[in-house]
Scaffold this motif. Structure first.
Motif, mmCIF file in Angstrom:
data_model
loop_
_atom_site.group_PDB
_atom_site.id
_atom_site.type_symbol
_atom_site.label_atom_id
_atom_site.label_comp_id
_atom_site.label_asym_id
_atom_site.label_seq_id
_atom_site.Cartn_x
_atom_site.Cartn_y
_atom_site.Cartn_z
ATOM 1 N N ASP A 101 39.102 38.696 45.184
ATOM 2 C CA ASP A 101 38.731 38.738 43.766
ATOM 3 C C ASP A 101 38.244 37.375 43.281
ATOM 4 N N SER A 102 38.938 36.316 43.685
ATOM 5 C CA SER A 102 38.573 34.981 43.206
ATOM 6 C C SER A 102 37.289 34.469 43.827
ATOM 7 N N GLU A 103 36.970 34.923 45.045
ATOM 8 C CA GLU A 103 35.804 34.400 45.757
ATOM 9 C C GLU A 103 34.648 35.399 45.844
ATOM 10 N N HIS A 104 34.802 36.551 45.216
ATOM 11 C CA HIS A 104 33.829 37.629 45.344
ATOM 12 C C HIS A 104 32.387 37.154 45.146
ATOM 13 N N ALA A 105 32.096 36.543 43.985
ATOM 14 C CA ALA A 105 30.720 36.125 43.688
ATOM 15 C C ALA A 105 30.238 35.078 44.680
ATOM 16 N N ASN A 106 31.110 34.166 45.089
ATOM 17 C CA ASN A 106 30.720 33.127 46.039
ATOM 18 C C ASN A 106 30.385 33.713 47.403
ATOM 19 N N LEU A 107 31.202 34.650 47.870
ATOM 20 C CA LEU A 107 30.967 35.244 49.187
ATOM 21 C C LEU A 107 29.633 35.986 49.225
ATOM 22 N N VAL A 108 29.348 36.749 48.177
ATOM 23 C CA VAL A 108 28.072 37.464 48.119
ATOM 24 C C VAL A 108 26.914 36.469 48.103
ATOM 25 N N ALA A 109 27.046 35.393 47.305
ATOM 26 C CA ALA A 109 25.975 34.401 47.210
ATOM 27 C C ALA A 109 25.748 33.698 48.544
ATOM 28 N N VAL A 110 26.820 33.398 49.271
ATOM 29 C CA VAL A 110 26.674 32.711 50.556
ATOM 30 C C VAL A 110 25.968 33.611 51.567
ATOM 31 N N HIS A 146 34.031 27.781 56.491
ATOM 32 C CA HIS A 146 35.350 27.780 55.863
ATOM 33 C C HIS A 146 35.626 29.111 55.173
ATOM 34 N N LEU A 147 34.674 29.590 54.381
ATOM 35 C CA LEU A 147 34.855 30.863 53.680
ATOM 36 C C LEU A 147 34.918 32.036 54.654
ATOM 37 N N CYS A 148 34.154 31.948 55.740
ATOM 38 C CA CYS A 148 34.173 33.037 56.727
ATOM 39 C C CYS A 148 35.531 33.109 57.426
ATOM 40 N N ARG A 149 36.123 31.964 57.733
ATOM 41 C CA ARG A 149 37.469 31.969 58.348
ATOM 42 C C ARG A 149 38.483 32.620 57.408
ATOM 43 N N LEU A 150 38.425 32.246 56.142
ATOM 44 C CA LEU A 150 39.370 32.811 55.183
ATOM 45 C C LEU A 150 39.102 34.295 54.946
ATOM 46 N N THR A 206 27.240 33.206 61.169
ATOM 47 C CA THR A 206 28.340 33.129 60.202
ATOM 48 C C THR A 206 28.067 34.015 59.002
ATOM 49 N N ARG A 207 26.829 34.016 58.521
ATOM 50 C CA ARG A 207 26.496 34.852 57.371
ATOM 51 C C ARG A 207 26.677 36.330 57.702
ATOM 52 N N LEU A 208 26.298 36.730 58.914
ATOM 53 C CA LEU A 208 26.482 38.116 59.343
ATOM 54 C C LEU A 208 27.962 38.470 59.398
ATOM 55 N N ALA A 209 28.764 37.614 60.026
ATOM 56 C CA ALA A 209 30.207 37.887 60.129
ATOM 57 C C ALA A 209 30.832 37.976 58.741
ATOM 58 N N THR A 230 39.996 23.877 45.540
ATOM 59 C CA THR A 230 40.019 22.484 46.013
ATOM 60 C C THR A 230 39.732 22.401 47.501
ATOM 61 N N ASP A 231 40.228 23.360 48.288
ATOM 62 C CA ASP A 231 40.007 23.319 49.731
ATOM 63 C C ASP A 231 38.534 23.479 50.073
ATOM 64 N N THR A 232 37.837 24.387 49.398
ATOM 65 C CA THR A 232 36.417 24.567 49.660
ATOM 66 C C THR A 232 35.641 23.319 49.252
ATOM 67 N N ALA A 233 35.979 22.740 48.107
ATOM 68 C CA ALA A 233 35.313 21.509 47.683
ATOM 69 C C ALA A 233 35.536 20.392 48.697
ATOM 70 N N ALA A 234 36.738 20.332 49.266
ATOM 71 C CA ALA A 234 37.018 19.310 50.278
ATOM 72 C C ALA A 234 36.142 19.512 51.507
ATOM 73 N N GLU A 235 35.950 20.765 51.919
ATOM 74 C CA GLU A 235 35.060 21.046 53.049
ATOM 75 C C GLU A 235 33.629 20.623 52.732
ATOM 76 N N ILE A 236 33.173 20.929 51.531
ATOM 77 C CA ILE A 236 31.800 20.576 51.151
ATOM 78 C C ILE A 236 31.606 19.070 51.170
ATOM 79 N N ALA A 237 32.565 18.339 50.615
ATOM 80 C CA ALA A 237 32.445 16.884 50.531
ATOM 81 C C ALA A 237 32.862 16.180 51.815
ATOM 82 N N ALA A 238 33.378 16.932 52.789
ATOM 83 C CA ALA A 238 33.845 16.358 54.059
ATOM 84 C C ALA A 238 34.909 15.292 53.808
#
Length: 716
Positions: A451-460, A416-420, A471-474, A342-350
């Protein structure tokens, strides 16, 4: 025939779909003779469209639905569910499931009063009104012409009265209402008796109604393949494309998102092209299409007269949404994440979190996103079906304003994902240096998040838009430790290559050195050690250039491992000793222990087990109070070396200690490796029962990671 118009003679039976909207019949109905001198009697009816051809899958849902429709053994249960809903995204096969169940119920003679079907056309521009629906159902129940009250309230009362009469006669009726869009369409159509059953389909959930809901998602891969196979063989029984090219069929069903309508469209395209055409051309079209929903269309209609096209179905679904919900769906679809919390979706939708949660609940109600609650305690995660993502993404890209917003949404999601990920990366190795319960809890939470974000992090990190390179490098560098721990070597290699390229483009030599070190380590551990030499050599050079002697020593250590795995043992030993000497000079006992352990690996491999055991003892001493994980590694290696030189009793003691240490961490691969080594040592000592138990533990641990039971450095 106009509503209320009479005909004399034999009962009139309307066979095909006849539109009642605007005062016409709608749907197949059976009508008794209607004139003022003829009494009317309830008629045993079967007004169902044909059963779906080649119906496939949905075993669990069909069984549940039939249990709900089946007559009770005794008196009717007052708390039994009389209202059933089949809901799901448009194209998921709701009507097919409902009709399949209704036909089984009819053949089983569960509804002596009849089975009625009415399409309420809720997603058309002019849906059927409750008044039109009641008039149509009264005709089907043998009430028409002079017997049809002119007042709508009286019509509704008569409709319920007719159904009550049938219930009193023990003649149950099944009412099947297709395409309900508004819960207000249903109450006027519900019977007053609990003996009857009402089944309706809808693209939305309707929690305001007291209905037992069956929500349909995609088919499983096996049922998807069966559906296409059946659809092809219905036209041409000798069509052998499915069994002949199983790999293409698997890819085709995946590109169709295992959605029944999409699969039927694909089958129709294949039928049109003929059995000699194969599946290759359709696969190529779907792979290359910028919008698979546009590509998935075929000429003609299905057996119920519906167009074979996917885009109009999704267009009708979105047409019912407020503009802010459409905007949010398009933004979510243009961010390269498979799912979102939900937090990531909130960031996406601002949006604030509460507003985002409300928005996501609305989209889930419309079955445009799917809500899951994995974990313990459960946490909401939201996903979009691939074909909805394709449609909404293309819609967003076609709107300049939404396209600009989507670029900002992707940036917000990345950051958001990079901070986490940075926080999780800091906590991930915590027990290495701090074995306290609090540190272990932080580490376990970090691992669960990765584990929960593995596929998303790789895709980003891998996203092709090239925005926000820093950000992508970090993010790629923060992800490396987790990918190593979970042994996701292909992802680690891909992320390492991208991180190296981004760092080079940015001119950041320190980050490039780290990325090269990760890439070389991933290649070496992933079975490609010869390819690892170049990036690791580059890493050592760059670490020297930026005056990072610790980084340079780590690159040497990894380079020595790559040479050992490539078979160049002499060079490997020299490089590991060079790394050890560097760390000794720096006073870095932790990394010195790693280098010492690697020296032992090479000595063991060249057939010098006594020297290897001495090196491993030094590594154990260096790691005992500094690093629990590497201490477990060094104990395992020492135990193997002692077993090799015949010191079986001490080997067993050391391996048991290693197993105890390894079991404290979520590293099943390492646990399985040590348990397998222990089994060999116990067997050699004649302790066969304990050896069997150790082998069983090894197999259980290795099964968790999908590998074989290993002994030190070798597969058995």
């Amino acid at each position: 025939m106009e509503a209320g118009q009479e005909r004399s003679g034999e009962p009139v039976r309307y066979q095909d779909h006849v539109d009642l909207r605007g005062g016409h019949f709608h749907g197949p109905v059976t009508v008794g003779a209607a004139c003022e001198h003829t009494p009317y009697e309830p008629t045993v009816l079967s007004a169902l469209p044909a059963a779906p051809a080649g119906f496939t899958g949905r075993d669990r849902e069909l069984s549940a639905l039939l249990d709900g429709l089946r007559p009770p053994d005794g008196p009717p249960e007052t708390d039994a569910a009389a209202l059933w809903a089949v809901t799901g995204l448009g194209g998921m096969g709701k009507t097919a499931l409902a009709l399949e169940a209704a036909h089984i119920a009819r053949r089983s003679r569960w509804f002596a009063g009849g089975t009625l079907f009415l399409d309420l056309a809720g997603y058309d521009e002019n849906p059927l009104t409750p008044e039109q629906a009641v008039a149509s159902l009264l005709y089907a129940l043998g009430v028409g012409g002079a017997h049809l009250p002119s007042d709508e309230i009286d019509q509704h009362a008569l409709y319920r009265s007719r159904l009550t009469t049938l219930a009193d006669q023990g003649r149950r009726v099944l009412l099947l209402f297709d395409n309900v869009c508004d819960p207000g369409q249903l109450p006027p159509l519900l019977p007053g008796s609990a003996e009857h059953r009402v089944l309706f389909t809808s693209r939305e959930s309707h929690p305001s109604l007291p209905a037992r809901e069956l929500s349909l998602g995609p088919l499983c891969p096996r049922d998807s393949a069966d559906l296409v196979t059946k659809a092809l063989s219905l036209r041409e029984p000798e069509d052998g494309r499915s069994p002949r090219d199983a790999a293409s069929l698997r890819e085709l069903t995946g590109l169709c998102g295992h959605m029944p309508l999409a699969l039927q469209i694909a089958a129709a395209v294949l039928r049109h092209r003929g059995s000699s055409a194969g599946m290759g051309s359709l696969l190529a079209e779907l792979r290359s299409s910028t919008s698979r929903t546009d590509a998935l269309r075929s000429r003609g209609v299905d057996q119920y007269g519906r167009p074979l096209a996917l885009a109009p179905v999704f267009e009708a679904c979105l047409r019912r949404l407020p503009a802010d919900r459409i905007r949010a769906l398009c933004l979510l679809a243009q961010v390269p994440c498979a799912d979102y919390d939900t937090d990531t979706a909130a960031e996406i939708a601002a949006l604030p979190r509460a507003a985002a949660l409300d928005l996501l609940a609305d989209l889930a109600w419309a079955h445009l996103v799917t809500r899951e609650q994995p974990g313990d305690p459960p946490r909401d995660r939201w996903s979009i079906h691939d074909l909805v993502r394709s449609y909404a993404g293309a819609l967003g890209e076609s709107d300049p304003r939404l396209a600009a917003e989507a670029a900002g949404a992707r940036t917000r999601a990345r950051r958001h994902l990079c901070r986490l990920a940075a926080l999780a990366d800091r906590n991930f190795p915590a027990p290495v240096h701090d074995p306290s319960p609090a540190a272990t809890a932080r580490r376990n939470a970090a691992l669960a998040w990765f584990d929960s974000e593995h596929a998303n992090l790789v895709a980003v990190v891998q996203a092709p838009d090239r925005q926000d390179a820093e950000t992508r490098l970090a993010l790629g560098l923060h992800l490396a430790g987790y990918l190593r721990w979970r042994r996701f070597y292909e992802d680690w290699i891909a992320v390492g290559r991208t991180a190296r390229s981004l760092a080079h483009e940015l001119g950041d030599e320190r980050a490039e050195a780290a990325a090269c070190n990760h890439l070389g380590n991933a290649l070496s551990r992933g079975g490609r050690p010869a390819e690892a030499v170049e990036p690791l050599t580059r890493a050592a050079l760059l670490f020297d250039r930026v005056a990072d002697p610790t980084g340079e020593g780590m690159a040497w250590n990894n380079l020595g491992l790559a040479y050992r795995r490539s078979g160049d043992l002499e060079r490997s030993l020299a490089i590991h000793r060079r790394a050890r000497d560097r760390f000794q000079a720096l006073g870095d006992r932790w990394n010195e222990g790693r280098a010492q352990h690697n020296i032992g690996l090479v000595l063991d491999e060249v057939g010098r087990p006594a020297e290897a055991a001495a090196a491993f003892r030094l590594a154990c001493d260096l790691h005992r109070r500094r690093d629990r994980i590497y201490y477990g590694d060094s104990l395992n290696s020492l135990g193997w070396a002692l077993y090799t030189v015949g010191e079986t009793t001490e080997a067993i003691t050391v391996l048991e200690k290693s197993l105890q240490v390894r079991r404290q961490d979520d590293n099943w691969y390492a646990t399985g490796m040590t348990a397998a080594n222990l089994a060999l040592a116990l067997e050699s000592a004649g302790r066969h029962t304990e050896a069997t138990e150790a082998r069983d533990a090894a197999q259980e641990a290795c099964a968790r990671v999908g590998t074989q039971a290993l002994v030190y450095g070798h597969v058995h």
